[in-house]
Design an enzyme around this catalytic site. Structure first.
Site, PDB file in Angstrom:
ATOM      1  N   HIS A  80       0.647  -1.129  -0.037  1.00 53.43           N
ATOM      2  CA  HIS A  80      -0.026  -0.122   0.084  1.00 53.43           C
ATOM      3  C   HIS A  80       0.799   1.271   0.081  1.00 53.43           C
ATOM      4  O   HIS A  80       0.699   2.163  -1.036  1.00 53.43           O
ATOM      5  CB  HIS A  80      -0.826  -0.144   1.246  1.00 53.43           C
ATOM      6  CG  HIS A  80      -1.477   1.178   1.455  1.00 53.43           C
ATOM      7  ND1 HIS A  80      -2.358   1.781   0.717  1.00 53.43           N
ATOM      8  CD2 HIS A  80      -1.430   2.028   2.694  1.00 53.43           C
ATOM      9  CE1 HIS A  80      -2.921   3.152   1.043  1.00 53.43           C
ATOM     10  NE2 HIS A  80      -2.293   3.259   2.200  1.00 53.43           N
ATOM     11  N   HIS A 104       3.835   6.569   5.552  1.00 57.34           N
ATOM     12  CA  HIS A 104       2.805   7.224   5.900  1.00 57.34           C
ATOM     13  C   HIS A 104       1.826   6.660   7.086  1.00 57.34           C
ATOM     14  O   HIS A 104       1.021   7.265   7.870  1.00 57.34           O
ATOM     15  CB  HIS A 104       1.954   7.917   4.918  1.00 57.34           C
ATOM     16  CG  HIS A 104       0.880   6.782   4.077  1.00 57.34           C
ATOM     17  ND1 HIS A 104       1.435   6.073   3.225  1.00 57.34           N
ATOM     18  CD2 HIS A 104      -0.301   6.441   4.511  1.00 57.34           C
ATOM     19  CE1 HIS A 104       0.509   5.282   2.851  1.00 57.34           C
ATOM     20  NE2 HIS A 104      -0.778   5.365   3.712  1.00 57.34           N
ATOM     21  N   GLU A 108       0.611   5.510  12.683  1.00 53.08           N
ATOM     22  CA  GLU A 108      -0.982   5.075  12.799  1.00 53.08           C
ATOM     23  C   GLU A 108      -0.731   3.345  13.331  1.00 53.08           C
ATOM     24  O   GLU A 108      -1.269   3.289  14.210  1.00 53.08           O
ATOM     25  CB  GLU A 108      -1.668   5.147  11.853  1.00 53.08           C
ATOM     26  CG  GLU A 108      -2.247   6.665  12.071  1.00 53.08           C
ATOM     27  CD  GLU A 108      -3.111   6.897  12.864  1.00 53.08           C
ATOM     28  OE1 GLU A 108      -2.783   7.609  13.609  1.00 53.08           O
ATOM     29  OE2 GLU A 108      -4.038   6.578  12.984  1.00 53.08           O
ATOM     30  N   ASP A 109       0.174   2.750  12.682  1.00 57.23           N
ATOM     31  CA  ASP A 109      -0.311   1.183  12.852  1.00 57.23           C
ATOM     32  C   ASP A 109       0.888   0.741  13.415  1.00 57.23           C
ATOM     33  O   ASP A 109       0.898  -0.574  13.576  1.00 57.23           O
ATOM     34  CB  ASP A 109      -0.496   0.837  11.219  1.00 57.23           C
ATOM     35  CG  ASP A 109      -1.702   1.375  10.743  1.00 57.23           C
ATOM     36  OD1 ASP A 109      -2.546   1.981  11.244  1.00 57.23           O
ATOM     37  OD2 ASP A 109      -1.884   1.242   9.513  1.00 57.23           O
ATOM     38  N   ASP A 171      -3.008   8.416  -1.107  1.00 53.10           N
ATOM     39  CA  ASP A 171      -3.405   7.300  -0.222  1.00 53.10           C
ATOM     40  C   ASP A 171      -4.989   6.935  -0.502  1.00 53.10           C
ATOM     41  O   ASP A 171      -5.100   5.825  -0.438  1.00 53.10           O
ATOM     42  CB  ASP A 171      -3.327   7.683   1.137  1.00 53.10           C
ATOM     43  CG  ASP A 171      -3.842   6.767   2.284  1.00 53.10           C
ATOM     44  OD1 ASP A 171      -3.371   5.717   2.392  1.00 53.10           O
ATOM     45  OD2 ASP A 171      -4.522   7.254   3.079  1.00 53.10           O
ATOM     46  N   ASP A 291     -24.318  14.176 -25.316  1.00 51.51           N
ATOM     47  CA  ASP A 291     -22.770  14.177 -25.350  1.00 51.51           C
ATOM     48  C   ASP A 291     -22.180  13.285 -24.546  1.00 51.51           C
ATOM     49  O   ASP A 291     -21.194  13.797 -23.752  1.00 51.51           O
ATOM     50  CB  ASP A 291     -22.386  15.907 -25.068  1.00 51.51           C
ATOM     51  CG  ASP A 291     -23.167  16.396 -23.698  1.00 51.51           C
ATOM     52  OD1 ASP A 291     -24.047  15.510 -23.149  1.00 51.51           O
ATOM     53  OD2 ASP A 291     -22.524  17.241 -23.204  1.00 51.51           O
TER      54      ASP A 291
HETATM   55 MN    MN Z   1      -2.798   4.642   3.942  1.00 53.00          MN
END
Ligand code: MN
Length: 741
Positions: A80, A104, A108-109, A171, A291
């Protein structure tokens, strides 16, 4: 540069099933080695080798941090961040942004901290990663749908650096591309958010290809049935109209060189979401949306755009009112092109966009197209670039005249001067930058502002003056007896809070003055054997006329504030009433003003004698000050020779004991070590607080101490003095009557 939508092969057959459709089902198990190789090649095309190596080390770092984590699709997690960085490489972003993209999600993880990133990859990269993580936090809060615009501004305000937004958008793009692997309810939420928040941000930044692709993914996940039906209808229509379109393409390709114009002509297909939106907003059936085909003509310079337009208008008749010149007047995001709708063979409407190569580039990549790589890494450099980009937009726009308004829009859009915060219910409020919790309270409701006593910011108890930051969740604590504090005026930022606080203070002072004036006048009238109610409106009318007052209330206010003498007013009213035939008695009755301590600004305790409850007192009306309460033996009133007319009977109220009053005492002690401590202890034991202490400068056997204490009444003071006399060193204690030193 390889934006997934836009550019189609340039043969008549290009309007085929695959042409320019975003490939929405692109998920096959990832091949990390292959992806990494492709990424490396992209980097090498525009970055020096040492930076490529550094970015690769970020990949290895990220891979280690995420080791053992997998995406919903089953792919290793690092695939990712790699995809995100890959998109940014398409936009040719600098090494810092690419490094941050690879990292990034680590804050967080994983257990990785900002400091670790800073140590290893520099402070700028750490700031970028931190910025993205902060936005992720906000994302998890709920927001009301109607507030999407504020939410977008909040994200932009939080980002502060355009690169944070670009990383976040890349992201989101990858998450949308792989959304099918995510469970349904979450999938819908993410799709909704993409449509409401991220696609519009991409549009604002001029990232057109990204904007379209995000919309397309979101539409497919939000409205899968409609998406499939529409997809099929477009496929069929394409089959039916293939011949016509091929014919038009051929004519265009011939006509332009005939007119001496070198141009690239491409078939272009409307995206499903924009067809869907048109049907929905204009209540059209699919067959009425004509169109669905378009052509794009790309030439070398701006003048040629107009030549090409002329040539095409010569070939097919234009539909009146459909021509738009976005070259002379670019869109707010910098987009430029000529748009016209022509009537093709068999009456088929054909939309044509004419632009230069440069305009095309900007149309596809927007803000990222202005990204010039440079190895200087100062943030100020970056801000300059952003500024330059804005500047170029402004210059483009100045052709249309209204540049001030435009500048205002861009500024507000990208770098708001505002702070965006959440209420406990998830509503977003917009406040001026630097606003405090008090501003927030008044923004919620005037009553909340007037009654606020404290606040919780992100569930933590904080002082009211705390400055709010973007994304904060604010909860205001109120008390029914609380009142606005004049000190708030020194830090509130919003005009509403300021106005309401002022209003409250003024109204309260006014009300107090009226009430006091009424009591003073009533008391004085009793001296004439009258009550306030005895004065009829006719008497009041005459009084006001001869004294130039607007209303009875004004007269009472003036008395309360000491601007008029109650005695003079009373005498006049009484005389008038007697003249009218009323009876005036002369017997004085007791009707003292009650001092309750809650009289506020209209009643003051004199600083010179500092009376406390229990002391015999006298009230003096002072011009502009209202009622000042003195001790009856205060030297200052007797010495100053006040007119006795200004003196008013006052009495301590019964409920006065709940308050604390300042009083000064002077203590003469033997000059011995530790004496101050024993005195302080004696005072504390008697339940009083020391406000202030001063020591006279006489060095000898004795020292004089001046204390300011808090007492509730005269008895309390007597008790304190008694216990002080028990301190062996204390020689003499007196109450200070000439004012605190
Ligand atoms: Mn992400």
């Amino acid at each position: 540069m390889n934006p997934p939508s836009a550019v189609a092969p340039s043969t008549p057959d290009s309007v085929s099933d695959e042409a320019s459709l975003i490939s929405l089902e692109m998920h096959a198990p990832v091949d990390l080695a292959e992806d990494l190789e492709r990424f490396r090649n992209k980097l090498s095309a525009y970055l020096p080798p040492e930076e490529v190596t550094r970015i690769e080390s970020a990949y290895i770092f990220g891979n280690t941090a995420h080791l053992g984590q997998f995406r919903s699709s089953g792919d290793p997690y690092i695939s990712h961040p790699l995809a995100v960085a890959d998109t940014l490489a398409d936009w040719r972003l600098d090494a810092q942004a690419l490094t941050a993209a690879l990292l990034h999600d680590v804050m967080e993880d994983t257990a990785c901290t900002k400091q670790q990133i800073a140590d290893k990859f520099g402070k700028a990269v750490a700031e970028l990663v931190d910025g993205v993580s902060k936005i992720d936090h906000i994302e998890n809060q709920s927001f009301e749908e109607a507030q999407a615009e504020n939410f977008r501004k909040m994200l932009l305000a939080m980002a502060r650096d355009v690169r944070v937004i670009l990383i976040k958008l890349a992201d989101r793009l990858h998450n949308m591309r792989t959304l099918s692997a995510v469970p349904l309810p979450k999938r819908r939420r993410i799709a909704r958010e993409t449509l409401d928040i991220y696609a519009p941000i991409a549009n604002r930044l001029g990232l057109n290809a990204l904007y379209r692709e995000l919309q397309e993914h979101a539409f497919r996940h939000l409205r899968p049935m409609r998406y499939r039906v529409l997809e099929k209808a477009v496929k069929n229509a394409r089959g039916n109209r293939r011949q016509v379109v091929g014919k038009i393409m051929e004519s265009l390709r011939q006509r332009l060189p005939d007119a001496g114009i070198t141009a690239e002509v491409m078939g272009r297909e409307k995206h499903l979401y924009s067809i869907y939106r048109k049907m929905r907003d204009k209540h059209l059936s699919f067959s009425q949306v004509l169109d669905i085909f378009g052509f794009r003509v790309v030439v070398n310079d701006a003048p040629t755009c107009y030549l090409a337009l002329g040539a095409l208008h010569g070939l097919y008749k234009p539909v009146p009112g459909k021509f738009k010149d976005y070259i002379a007047i670019p869109k707010a995001n910098g987009y430029q092109s000529l748009h016209s709708t022509l009537i093709g063979p068999y009456g088929t409407p054909v939309e044509v966009q004419i632009r230069t190569h440069e305009m095309h580039h900007i149309a596809e990549t927007g803000v990222a197209s202005h990204w010039m790589y440079k190895d200087e890494d100062a943030l100020s450099e970056l801000q300059q670039k952003t500024h330059k980009w804005l500047q170029s937009l402004i210059e483009l726009q100045s052709a249309s005249g209204d540049s001030a308004e435009f500048l205002e829009n861009v500024k507000v859009d990208l770098f708001p001067d505002e702070v965006y915060v959440f209420t406990p219910l998830g509503k977003i409020l917009v406040l001026p930058r630097g606003a405090s919790a008090v501003d927030f309270a008044y923004a919620v409701h005037t009553d909340i502002g007037n009654r606020c006593v404290g606040c919780r910011i992100n569930f933590e108890l904080m002082p009211l003056r705390s400055e709010l930051r973007n994304g904060d969740r604010i909860e205001i604590l109120t008390s029914p007896h609380a009142n606005p504090n004049p000190a708030w005026l020194t830090y509130v930022k919003s005009s509403k809070a300021r106005a309401q606080i002022r209003h409250f203070l003024k109204t309260r002072q006014h009300e107090e003055s009226v009430a006091l004036g009424e009591r003073l006048l009533g008391q004085t009238l009793r001296g004439f054997g009258l009550r306030l109610g005895d004065i009829g409106s006719a008497v009041w009318e005459r009084f006001m006329r001869s004294f130039g007052a607007k209303s009875k209330k004004d007269v009472l206010t003036d008395i309360g504030l000491g601007k008029r003498h109650a005695v003079i007013v009373a005498r006049r009213l009484a005389a008038d009433r007697v003249a009218e035939g009323g009876v005036a008695a002369t017997k004085k009755t007791n009707g003292a003003i009650i001092i309750n301590g809650d009289n506020g600004g209209a009643v003051q305790l004199a600083k010179c004698c500092q009376p406390v409850p229990g002391d015999p007192i006298v009230g003096v009306i002072r011009k502009g000050q209202g009622l000042v309460v003195h001790a009856h033996d205060c030297r200052s009133i007797n010495k100053a020779g006040h007119e006795r007319d200004n003196w008013v009977d006052v009495e301590w109220g019964a409920s006065i004991d709940e308050r604390q009053f300042e009083v000064g005492i002077r203590i003469v002690t033997e000059n011995r070590r530790g004496v101050l401590a024993s005195i302080a202890a004696a005072i504390a034991e008697s339940g009083s607080d020391i406000q202030n202490v001063g020591i006279d400068d006489d060095r000898g056997a004795y020292t004089t101490l001046n204390f300011t204490l808090q007492v509730s009444n005269r008895l309390h003071l007597a008790r304190i003095m008694r216990s002080l006399r028990r301190v062996p060193e204390v020689v003499r204690i007196t109450r200070t009557k000439s004012g605190a030193k």
